[in-house]
Design a protein around this motif. Sequence first.
Motif, short mmCIF file in Angstrom:
data_model
loop_
_atom_site.label_atom_id
_atom_site.label_comp_id
_atom_site.label_asym_id
_atom_site.label_seq_id
_atom_site.Cartn_x
_atom_site.Cartn_y
_atom_site.Cartn_z
N LEU A 277 -50.07 -13.10 13.14
CA LEU A 277 -48.76 -12.09 13.08
C LEU A 277 -47.59 -13.10 13.25
N GLY A 278 -46.54 -12.68 12.33
CA GLY A 278 -45.26 -13.25 12.60
C GLY A 278 -45.29 -15.00 12.74
N GLU A 279 -44.74 -15.50 13.66
CA GLU A 279 -44.86 -17.10 13.53
C GLU A 279 -46.09 -17.71 13.73
N ALA A 280 -46.92 -17.08 14.19
CA ALA A 280 -48.36 -17.48 14.28
C ALA A 280 -49.06 -17.76 12.97
N THR A 281 -48.33 -17.36 11.86
CA THR A 281 -48.81 -17.74 10.43
C THR A 281 -48.55 -19.35 10.28
N LYS A 282 -47.48 -19.74 10.89
CA LYS A 282 -47.37 -21.25 10.87
C LYS A 282 -48.63 -21.97 11.53
N ALA A 283 -49.14 -21.49 12.09
CA ALA A 283 -50.37 -22.26 12.75
C ALA A 283 -51.65 -21.96 12.30
N PRO B 79 -51.70 -15.07 22.33
CA PRO B 79 -50.28 -15.97 22.07
C PRO B 79 -50.47 -16.87 20.87
N THR B 80 -49.11 -17.33 20.20
CA THR B 80 -49.14 -17.92 19.07
C THR B 80 -49.69 -19.24 19.62
N SER B 81 -49.27 -19.78 20.62
CA SER B 81 -49.82 -20.99 21.35
C SER B 81 -51.73 -21.10 21.27
N ALA B 82 -52.26 -20.01 21.36
CA ALA B 82 -53.60 -20.16 21.42
C ALA B 82 -54.40 -20.98 20.15
N GLY B 83 -53.67 -20.82 18.95
CA GLY B 83 -54.08 -21.22 17.81
C GLY B 83 -53.91 -22.63 17.67
N LEU B 84 -53.36 -23.24 18.70
CA LEU B 84 -53.00 -24.87 18.69
C LEU B 84 -53.61 -25.69 19.95
#
Length: 302
Positions: A60-66, A235-240
């Motif tokens: 969702l949101g900024e996480a799409t960049k990851a 969190p978004t960081s979880a994908g990285l």
Amino acid sequence: MTEQKKSKKRPISGWVVLNKPYDFTSTQAVGKVRWLFSAAKAGHAGTLDPLATGILPIALGEATKAVPQVQDGTKVYRFSIVWGSATTTDDREGEVVATSDVRPDRAALDAVLPQFTGLIMQRPPIFSALKIDGERAYDLARAGETVELEPRPIEVDALTVLEHGAEHSVLEVTCGKGTYVRSLARDIAEVLGTRGHVGSLHRAAVGPFSDEDAVTLEQLEAAEAGEARDALLAPTSAGLVDLPEIRLDAGQASAVGNGNPVLLTGAAAPANLDECWVSFKGKVLATGSVEYGQFKPRRVFH
């Protein structure tokens, strides 16, 4: 009559690690999750067939960049091979096109698995989303046209038997991007002198996400909209987390936030990295690379 106002979309970011249900497309799953969170933007990291269950990371949101980083990660699948019949789709949805009375024993199955590990060549199923002259292979196959797909290199890290029976066996595979489990089932059966197709398929892991992280649609629906439902987001960081993280100071963070490269300082600063991400106070700032001690952003997160 006054037209009903559309629900306002939220600039919410994070990951829904969905345990996708059976007979539900990946597109349907993304649409449902986006609606539940009223998210302004959503996408998924790696399509699952409708008949497959398991891990579908939805950004969702900024996480799409990851999404590219997660999509390129290692995957784990558990699947069953139904012995004795081949189908048009290489799974149980297709029409039976060939049969065999041969049923391999456990020793024979174990013996052939090393042929399907490491870097191997694999011919994708004709019912796949790969394109031929701009057309999807499955569209051509459904139209009755002859589909020829060239074998492609894939990486299989591990392949083991979990259960074995006369009519079907259950296996687990750890593999890289682009691997078709339906092709594995088909090819393993052929090497054993029989026919086979996938009876069930469950994706147990994608990159940093696994079954232990997953939530169901029922859990999302049961959670009250707002803080309770948002708490189910990773969190978004979880994908990285599979990539190196570099923590920046305020000045560096400001420069990267504007899309500019920064020189990394300190004795532990890396000189070169093909791919990494930078953060400030726990927040993802950008993904990129390090060249000669300088971080160069590719995607900036806001």
